[in-house]
Design a protein around this motif. Structure first.
Motif, short mmCIF file in Angstrom:
data_model
loop_
_atom_site.label_atom_id
_atom_site.label_comp_id
_atom_site.label_asym_id
_atom_site.label_seq_id
_atom_site.Cartn_x
_atom_site.Cartn_y
_atom_site.Cartn_z
N LYS A 193 -2.87 9.37 -8.11
CA LYS A 193 -2.89 7.89 -8.54
C LYS A 193 -2.93 6.37 -7.03
O LYS A 193 -2.05 7.31 -6.51
CB LYS A 193 -1.74 8.31 -9.40
CG LYS A 193 -0.93 7.32 -10.22
CD LYS A 193 0.04 7.03 -10.75
CE LYS A 193 0.97 5.87 -11.50
NZ LYS A 193 -0.49 5.30 -12.63
N ILE A 194 -2.42 5.75 -7.45
CA ILE A 194 -2.58 4.96 -6.41
C ILE A 194 -0.51 4.05 -6.74
O ILE A 194 -0.57 3.88 -8.13
CB ILE A 194 -3.11 3.80 -6.05
CG1 ILE A 194 -3.32 3.04 -4.72
CG2 ILE A 194 -3.15 2.81 -7.07
CD1 ILE A 194 -4.33 2.18 -4.45
N GLN A 202 0.39 -0.54 -1.03
CA GLN A 202 0.58 0.53 -1.60
C GLN A 202 -0.24 2.20 -1.15
O GLN A 202 0.07 1.90 0.40
CB GLN A 202 -1.36 0.18 -2.85
CG GLN A 202 -0.74 -1.11 -3.24
CD GLN A 202 -1.77 -1.10 -3.93
OE1 GLN A 202 -2.72 -1.32 -3.83
NE2 GLN A 202 -1.84 -1.07 -5.63
N ALA A 203 -0.01 2.93 -1.37
CA ALA A 203 -0.12 4.60 -1.20
C ALA A 203 -0.68 5.44 -1.68
O ALA A 203 -0.83 4.67 -3.09
CB ALA A 203 1.39 5.46 -1.07
N LEU A 204 -1.21 6.57 -1.78
CA LEU A 204 -1.81 6.98 -2.39
C LEU A 204 -0.94 8.86 -2.24
O LEU A 204 -0.47 8.88 -1.85
CB LEU A 204 -3.16 7.32 -1.61
CG LEU A 204 -4.82 8.50 -2.60
CD1 LEU A 204 -4.59 8.39 -3.62
CD2 LEU A 204 -5.22 9.19 -1.57
N GLU A 205 -1.10 8.88 -4.00
CA GLU A 205 0.33 9.46 -4.40
C GLU A 205 -0.49 10.81 -4.98
O GLU A 205 -1.61 10.61 -5.86
CB GLU A 205 1.03 9.00 -5.30
CG GLU A 205 2.11 10.03 -5.81
CD GLU A 205 2.89 9.90 -6.69
OE1 GLU A 205 3.52 9.97 -6.70
OE2 GLU A 205 2.98 9.69 -7.98
N VAL A 242 2.28 12.04 0.02
CA VAL A 242 1.62 10.82 0.07
C VAL A 242 1.53 10.31 0.86
O VAL A 242 1.86 10.31 2.32
CB VAL A 242 3.02 9.72 -0.62
CG1 VAL A 242 2.23 8.03 -0.68
CG2 VAL A 242 3.49 10.22 -1.55
N VAL A 243 0.22 9.15 1.07
CA VAL A 243 -0.17 8.42 2.24
C VAL A 243 -0.92 6.76 2.30
O VAL A 243 -1.16 6.51 0.94
CB VAL A 243 -2.12 8.66 2.20
CG1 VAL A 243 -2.99 8.35 3.37
CG2 VAL A 243 -1.95 10.54 2.23
#
Length: 537
Positions: A288-289, A324-327, A346-347
């Protein structure tokens, strides 16, 4: 002598009263003023504007001014909702006021100020009419005429120097004509980013103020001084063109459009810690983002494997790569009960170089709290390949707000993945209970959503996948909404709220469909199902 004096006194009193009445009657009859004239009665149509305003002061604005509209429906809405709005508004007011009071009272050597009673009463405000302006800007401007003659009870307990006093506000009246502007209008709910309020004229404010039970407003001169002071203070702050602005959404983010696509390829996980007491875990990854309302993406479940390999790809829309980040969250699938969380990471998207694939090996953490001592434990690693591709000129015209993903590399040749996303249902009602969940049956496989308790309009947003060796051109998907009782021993523990059989030929030809279906055996029930057919080509 005393006896005769008394008799003469009574006689003198009687004679004086009689003489005074006669003289007064004579003066009243014969000395009437000559300059008094009979009033002239004229029809309302012949009155000037100022005279009509004085005569018709209590008439609603929609009668006097054609620019105002009646909004009786809003008054009826407030009448029904007022008991609930009263509690909600008072709770919010306390939460806002308490920190401010706690910050200010030390300056005045006051020990404490507490709300002993706070209620807005049983009488809601009424809107006498509303004027709506049409402008060329992205905004909605309204001018309601507000009147509130309420019976609130606001009681404050004040402690200072070892003494306690109570101040009570009662019988509040507020007549105001505010201008409310909703701007800018944006395509994100609630569809406006800011509320701007200003007063078009000085408000009328009247209230009673009691200190230790005594009415302070009965002190000569204090009532009018306080009333004028409040009018002047409110006017200085909010009288047009001065405004009060309440931000609802960040306008910059609310107006954001997609600026790129993030391609996520979940490769594998290594050395996961098992969650099951007996045997290995059944891991899958949820992608998810952040700052996005889109549903999460999920990989397939790898049963009894602590070193699973997925090689599954997902594409996610990006609106703000700077924030925003990638979870990524790894779960242990359970057939019954809640799925256990095995770890996460998280990235931030700003760490990715555009158009360059980046393979990352992430240590799984319990959460994102850096001070949590349990994050020092080794929970395994997750390997992903990330590629952020910003849109170029002209790409936005394609309208790819949610691009279709490809099937995993291990998909059978000529086959694909059928994705079923159960979004929500509406007006599903059982005879004995309403705890709906969805059961999906396809080719003998059964999948279930979570149960939503006591809800006729449930929302799930859950995704299920079926790996197929050939396109399901002649197959049907059975979707059924059921409800189970949460009580033990009920005569009707389970009941069907409706079902639908969906032909899959359309999704194979169109790649994606997202529709609402009427439920069979349901009076008004509907269910929203999104279907996708993903192939590796």
């Amino acid at each position: 002598m005393g006896f005769f004096s008394t008799i003469l006194g009574f006689c003198g009193f009687g004679v004086g009263i009689s003489t005074g009445l006669v003289i007064g009657y004579y003066l009243f009859i014969y000395f009437q003023p000559c300059d008094v004239k009979n009033p002239v009665i004229r029809p309302l149509a012949e009155q000037d504007f100022q005279s009509l305003q004085r005569l018709l002061h209590e008439i609603p604005p929609w009668v006097k001014n054609p620019d105002y509209d009646r909004i009786d429906w809003l008054n009826k809405f407030l009448e029904v909702m007022w008991p609930y709005l009263d509690k909600a508004i008072c709770k919010t007011a306390k939460n806002i006021a308490n920190p401010i009071i706690a910050e200010q009272i030390p300056k005045y050597k006051i020990e404490s100020v507490e709300f002993e009673e706070l209620t807005l009463g049983s009488l809601p405000p009424t809107f006498q009419g509303m004027k709506v302006f049409v402008t060329e800007e992205r905004e909605l401007m309204m001018e309601p005429s507000l009147k509130w003659a309420g019976n609130p009870n606001v009681t404050l307990g004040i402690k200072a120097f070892g003494l306690k006093a109570t101040v009570q506000v009662v019988d509040l009246q507020i007549f105001a004509q505010p201008r409310i502007t909703l701007k800018p209008l944006v395509p994100s709910f609630p569809c406006f980013a800011k509320i701007v309020v200003s007063l078009m004229e000085k408000p009328h404010v009247d209230f009673g103020l009691k200190l230790v039970g005594a009415d302070l407003m009965s002190i000569p001169g204090l009532y009018r001084s306080v009333q004028e002071l409040i009018k002047d203070q409110v006017a200085n702050m909010y009288l047009w063109p001065k405004t009060l602005e309440v931000e609802i959404l960040d306008p910059t983010k609310a107006m954001m459009k997609p600026v790129g696509i993030l391609h996520v390829k979940v490769l594998r996980a290594m050395k996961l810690r098992k969650k099951d007491l007996l045997g290995a875990s059944d891991p899958y990854v949820k992608v998810k983002i952040t700052e996005s309302k889109a549903p999460s993406k999920k990989t397939t479940v790898k049963h009894k494997n602590l070193n699973p390999e997925w090689n599954e790809e997902f594409s996610i829309v990006v609106k703000d790569p700077e924030s925003q980040a990638l979870e990524l969250i790894v779960y242990d699938w359970e057939q019954v009960g809640k799925h256990d969380k095995m770890g996460m990471n998280v990235v931030p998207l700003k760490e990715l170089t555009p158009d360059e694939p980046k393979v990352m090996t992430l240590d799984l953490l319990k959460n994102q709290n850096q001070n949590d001592a349990q994050d020092d434990k080794f929970r395994g690693q997750l390997v992903v390949e990330l590629t952020y591709k910003p849109f170029k000129e002209g790409d936005m015209s394609n309208g790819l707000d949610n691009p279709l993903e490809k099937a995993p590399e291990d998909t059978p040749a000529g086959g694909g993945v059928l994705v079923v996303i159960v979004h929500e249902a509406q007006d599903v009602e059982g005879k004995h209970h309403n705890n709906p969940y969805v059961r999906i049956i396809f080719k003998g496989e059964e999948r279930k959503t979570k149960q939503v308790k006591k809800n006729r309009d449930p929302r799930w947003d859950e995704e299920f996948t079926f790996m197929l060796e050939e396109p399901p051109l002649k197959e049907k998907l059975h979707v059924e909404v059921l409800s189970t009782s949460t009580r033990i021993g009920l005569l009707h523990p389970k009941e069907t709220l409706g079902y639908v059989n969906i032909s899959l030929a359309d999704v194979v030809n169109n790649k994606r469909i997202n529709e609402k279906y009427h439920l069979i055996d349901s009076k008004n029930g509907k269910i929203q199902i999104e279907l996708q057919w993903r192939t590796s080509s």
